[in-house]
Design an enzyme around this catalytic site. Structure first.
Site, PDB file in Angstrom:
ATOM      1  N   CYS A  10       8.228   7.656 -12.679  1.00  0.00           N
ATOM      2  CA  CYS A  10       7.019   8.845 -12.843  1.00  0.00           C
ATOM      3  C   CYS A  10       7.738   9.776 -14.093  1.00  0.00           C
ATOM      4  O   CYS A  10       8.579   9.590 -14.323  1.00  0.00           O
ATOM      5  CB  CYS A  10       6.835   9.445 -11.543  1.00  0.00           C
ATOM      6  SG  CYS A  10       8.250  10.188 -10.893  1.00  0.00           S
ATOM      7  N   ASP A  21      10.682 -23.777 -17.605  1.00  0.00           N
ATOM      8  CA  ASP A  21       9.081 -23.864 -17.441  1.00  0.00           C
ATOM      9  C   ASP A  21       8.436 -23.428 -18.566  1.00  0.00           C
ATOM     10  O   ASP A  21       7.410 -23.590 -18.722  1.00  0.00           O
ATOM     11  CB  ASP A  21       8.887 -22.776 -16.396  1.00  0.00           C
ATOM     12  CG  ASP A  21       9.496 -23.088 -14.713  1.00  0.00           C
ATOM     13  OD1 ASP A  21       9.647 -24.146 -14.380  1.00  0.00           O
ATOM     14  OD2 ASP A  21       9.891 -22.169 -14.295  1.00  0.00           O
ATOM     15  N   CYS A  77      11.141  10.853 -13.918  1.00  0.00           N
ATOM     16  CA  CYS A  77      12.194   9.920 -14.664  1.00  0.00           C
ATOM     17  C   CYS A  77      12.309  10.288 -16.151  1.00  0.00           C
ATOM     18  O   CYS A  77      13.640  10.106 -16.546  1.00  0.00           O
ATOM     19  CB  CYS A  77      11.745   8.434 -14.445  1.00  0.00           C
ATOM     20  SG  CYS A  77      11.906   7.865 -12.652  1.00  0.00           S
ATOM     21  N   ASP A 103       6.252 -23.877  -9.989  1.00  0.00           N
ATOM     22  CA  ASP A 103       7.734 -23.917 -10.061  1.00  0.00           C
ATOM     23  C   ASP A 103       8.345 -23.497  -8.732  1.00  0.00           C
ATOM     24  O   ASP A 103       7.624 -22.738  -8.083  1.00  0.00           O
ATOM     25  CB  ASP A 103       8.231 -23.339 -11.483  1.00  0.00           C
ATOM     26  CG  ASP A 103      10.051 -23.363 -11.131  1.00  0.00           C
ATOM     27  OD1 ASP A 103      10.419 -24.223 -11.312  1.00  0.00           O
ATOM     28  OD2 ASP A 103      10.414 -22.128 -11.152  1.00  0.00           O
ATOM     29  N   ASP A 156       8.710 -19.274 -14.003  1.00  0.00           N
ATOM     30  CA  ASP A 156       9.560 -18.308 -14.255  1.00  0.00           C
ATOM     31  C   ASP A 156      10.642 -18.481 -14.878  1.00  0.00           C
ATOM     32  O   ASP A 156      11.223 -17.803 -15.633  1.00  0.00           O
ATOM     33  CB  ASP A 156       9.950 -17.349 -12.994  1.00  0.00           C
ATOM     34  CG  ASP A 156      11.195 -18.077 -12.372  1.00  0.00           C
ATOM     35  OD1 ASP A 156      11.144 -19.384 -12.186  1.00  0.00           O
ATOM     36  OD2 ASP A 156      12.312 -17.466 -12.166  1.00  0.00           O
TER      37      ASP A 156
END
Lengths: 777, 54
Positions: A88, A675, A91, A497, A671
């Site tokens: 937010c 893949d 930060c 996967d 991921d």
């Protein structure tokens, strides 16, 4: 789970006092307090979708920031970074304050929209590692990037659209002012001189604006025509150009009707749609632009004279000697010359257990060296690495998908010729069969073009997509490609996967076979290692003290005071049955060895999601690079009947080609780097945000969080969107059916055209808005 | 008619200056970070402005 960590907000493991979940968080909290920035904790709002602010112990090891420093004006140095883990506004404040407290820093600014950071400091007064250390220590992850290579193109286009939109908006509103008085003049009395004056002023405002604002459309129309296709931009360009030209002609001859307002309002509406569309996708894209992280790893080259030098991977020659520290990502393909270690090959093979390497073993770019430093002789770099080969395979696969034609363009393919034929026949019919002068006939033909000019049609798809992807984005699902939602709606087969997709991709200790005190002892040994299994063990018992005098035997295990923790062979177990999953053994003098088994935890909602997909009539498959027993078990747990283990990237691609040949529309969810080619080959693809960069770049959709639910949610939104798009097309076409005859018989005046056009657009937008109001997931 | 001759240029001029203003803002980067600006105002401190140190 009783307490939340004071720093990261995560759960504090039971039995650990002090309010922190780990040492990193405790350190970070101390750092923030020492610098007097403790207001941060009161001001922030934690975003559950973002990465928790948990400091990484090896932060800063992966990147050598100095290789990316660029000189700026006034003898300053400048660094561009992407930030991960921002929650937010607080930060932004924390990062900027931390950096501004460093010596020599003159400028630190975070862009919250693009999550990027620019730091400038006086060169020579400080080095980037020191400057960035506190930000890394607090738990943000920083990835350097080259601003020249990243997103400039899209940003430039977006700015052009915004500028065109502003000009069109200005022209449209001012001309409307004049047009309304002209329309009023039709009913009350307005002299021809005044009307002509109004028309001339309109022409003065509109013609330059049209000439400037039509460029994005004209460019796309010309590209399409050159390729022998038509798209929505062709009728738009022709319609607007003709309307403006015709109105100019009318104005010069003192005519009664001019369509300046219609032409520019049309452009304005279309530009709004285009801008929203580009912005929605641009945001998704920036969130995923971490591909460069792979290229951003620097390689430490050992020079013949013994010196070390950091080089970007593409500058390293084959045959060079390269040093890879423990915990570092390997940047080149090579053969181990010295040292032995564990290498996490998950990127290439999808296996969750690291492989052991010794001198003579081959290692590949993109894998991570886990336990001990290695010296490699470089075999291939850049374009020649296995990594690059996989990327190439992916590009080949992607070309197949580039042939997909968006629904709007498919409609335009039939629509554009019909419109042009209608306009042409109106003109011919009026000149040939009636006594009308050709100028008037042309005016009618232009009216037909304007009325049919697919304002609503061109808005039908983008508005639905903007709203659909906005709704998904609020749940942490990012749509990257323009046609992804359309392709999602076609899907009839889902291929998953395993590692990192159906599972969380990190090992977890399985109960049974060991006692509490075994675990305590094993965990205290494990604390000294970075091996993923050792870490999982240490996590299982956070209260374990650190054991003294632990020596790591790379590739085998840990040893201390006669106790050993490691592989089966290391502790001397002579048991021949094959392990289902990864395991560690603990041996102590005088006692039987104890086995700790691990499993890769399945995502919490994987089973219900798979069941729900099957309930929707989709067939579900599992393609994994992992070993057979593990894959069989996961497939069995989740109720997936079709599964294949030990698949290479090529095998995955082949399977997808088979499915495509059967006429199936496949959604691939994966991921790993292994893949990536399959993701590119599938009809549509999806990756979790924990995926490797290449996969995220390839996938059409990226989702955040630990749950698999986004797959289902995206599918539902895609199907609803398709329905709404079809409804919108029906509305737009229905309106044309009603108004085109009026235009053909010459009853449409600029006033009617303006009203008809705006109402149809508003109806289409209104219909699309129903999507955002949709049910809560 | 004389009113018109004056009012139309005035209207156009006002609109045009608005447009120029917007284009200037766009060019000077004020639209680069739309989300950050909204949050930043909540946290701005006066004591650590980088410009003062320079």
């Amino acid at each position: 789970v009783s307490e939340a960590c004071l720093h990261c907000g995560g759960a504090v493991p039971a039995g650990l006092g002090g309010g922190f979940c780990c040492r990193g968080c405790e350190g970070a909290y101390g750092l923030v307090n020492t610098l007097g920035l403790e207001q941060y904790y009161r001001r922030r709002t934690v975003d559950p979708a973002a990465r928790p602010l948990r400091p990484d112990e090896e932060a800063g090891r992966f990147h050598d920031y100095s290789a990316h420093v660029q000189p700026a004006e006034n003898g300053e140095a400048c660094l561009h970074l992407m930030i991960e883990g921002m929650h937010c506004g607080a930060c932004i404040w924390l990062i900027e304050s931390l950096l501004n407290k460093q010596a020599g820093v003159t400028w630190a600014r975070v862009n919250m929209t693009t999550r990027r950071l620019v730091v400038r400091w006086r060169d020579g007064e400080n080095d980037p590692g020191t400057i960035l250390a506190p930000v890394l220590a607090v738990g943000y992850r920083l990835v350097p990037y080259d601003p020249q290579r990243l997103g400039q193109e899209t940003q430039r286009q977006e700015k052009e659209l915004l500028r065109a939109m502003a000009v069109a908006g200005f022209a449209a509103s001012n001309v409307m002012l004049l047009s309304v008085s002209v329309w009023a003049g039709h009913f009350s009395y307005m002299g021809p001189a005044t009307r002509d004056l109004m028309h001339w002023i309109s022409a003065l405002v509109v013609l330059p604006a049209v000439a400037w604002c039509i460029r994005p459309f004209a460019r796309s129309a010309i590209t399409a025509l050159r390729a022998g296709r038509t798209n929505m931009d062709v009728p738009i360009t022709i319609g607007v150009t003709l309307a403006s030209a015709m109105s100019l002609y009318e104005t010069m001859h003192g005519g009664e009707y001019a369509y300046f307002d219609s032409a520019i309002t049309l452009l304005f509406f279309l530009l709004i749609g285009r801008y929203l569309d580009s912005r929605a996708r641009g945001r998704a894209r920036t969130a995923v632009e971490h591909l460069l992280a792979l290229d951003a790893t620097a390689v430490t080259v050992v020079e013949p004279d013994g010196g070390q030098r950091l080089l970007p991977p593409h500058k390293v020659a084959a045959g060079a000697l390269v040093l890879v520290a423990a915990g570092e990502r390997i940047g080149v393909d090579g053969v181990v010359a010295e040292g032995s270690s564990d290498v996490d090959t998950g990127l290439i093979t999808g296996e969750s257990v690291p492989a052991t390497v010794a001198p003579g073993a081959k290692v590949f770019a993109g894998t991570i060296n886990l336990s001990a430093p290695l010296r490699l002789v470089v075999a291939a770099v850049g374009e020649r690495t296995l990594l690059a080969e996989i990327v190439r395979m992916m590009e080949v696969a992607e070309q197949g998908r580039a042939r997909y034609v968006a629904l709007a363009d498919r409609v335009a393919r039939y629509y554009a010729p019909v419109v042009h034929v209608a306009a042409l026949s109106t003109f011919l019919a009026w000149t040939l069969f009636t006594e009308t002068p050709w100028q008037v006939a042309l005016l009618y033909a232009v009216a037909v073009l304007i009325i049919t000019c697919p304002c609503a049609l061109a808005l039908a798809v983008p508005v639905v997509q903007v709203i659909g992807s906005g709704r998904l984005m609020r749940q942490g699902i990012l749509i990257k490609s323009a046609t992804a939602l359309e392709r999602f709606a076609d899907v009839d087969t889902v291929v998953f996967d395993k590692t990192g997709t159906l599972t969380l991709g990190r090992p977890r200790l399985v109960e049974g076979g060991w006692q509490e005190d075994d675990l305590r002892l094993a965990a205290s040994l494990a604390l000294s290692s970075r091996h993923p299994l050792a870490r999982a063990l240490a996590q299982a018992d956070p209260a374990a003290p650190v054991a003294e005098g632990v020596a790591e035997v790379p590739g085998r295990g840990l040893e201390a005071a006669g106790m050993r923790l490691g592989s089966r062979a290391f502790v001397g177990v002579e048991d021949e049955f094959e392990a289902v999953g990864p395991e560690l053994w603990l041996s102590r003098p005088g006692r039987a060895p104890v086995r700790f088994a691990f499993t890769d935890e399945v995502r919490p909602d994987a089973a219900p999601v798979v069941a729900a997909l099957q309930a929707r009539g989709l067939s579900v498959e599992l393609l994994s690079g992992d070993r057979q027993p593990t894959v069989r078990q996961v497939a069995g747990d989740l109720g997936i009947s079709v599964w294949r283990a030990a698949c290479t990237p090529q095998a995955k691609c082949r399977r997808l080609a088979e499915l495509a040949a059967e006429g199936r529309r496949v959604l691939m969810v994966g991921d790993g780097l292994n893949d990536a080619p399959a993701l590119a080959a599938a009809h549509v693809s999806m990756s979790p945000s924990t995926a490797v960069d290449v996969s995220q770049t390839t996938a059409d959709v990226v989702f955040q969080g630990h749950r698999l639910g986004p797959v289902l949610e995206t599918l539902d939104v895609a199907r609803t969107s398709r329905l709404l798009v079809k409804q919108n097309f029906a509305l737009a076409l229905g309106y044309n059916v009603f108004t085109v005859p009026l235009a053909v018989i010459g009853l449409v005046t600029p006033l009617i055209a303006a009203i008809a056009m705006s109402t149809s657009s508003l109806v289409v937008i209104g219909n699309a808005l129903r999507l955002s109001r949709g049910r809560k997931p | 008619v004389t009113n018109l001759l004056m009012l139309i240029p005035v209207a156009l001029f006002l609109g045009f200056s608005g447009l120029l203003g917007f284009l200037w803002a766009l060019k000077s980067g004020q639209f680069d970070d739309l989300d950050g600006a909204a949050h930043r105002i909540l946290f701005d401190d006066d004591n650590d402005q980088p410009s003062r140190k320079a």
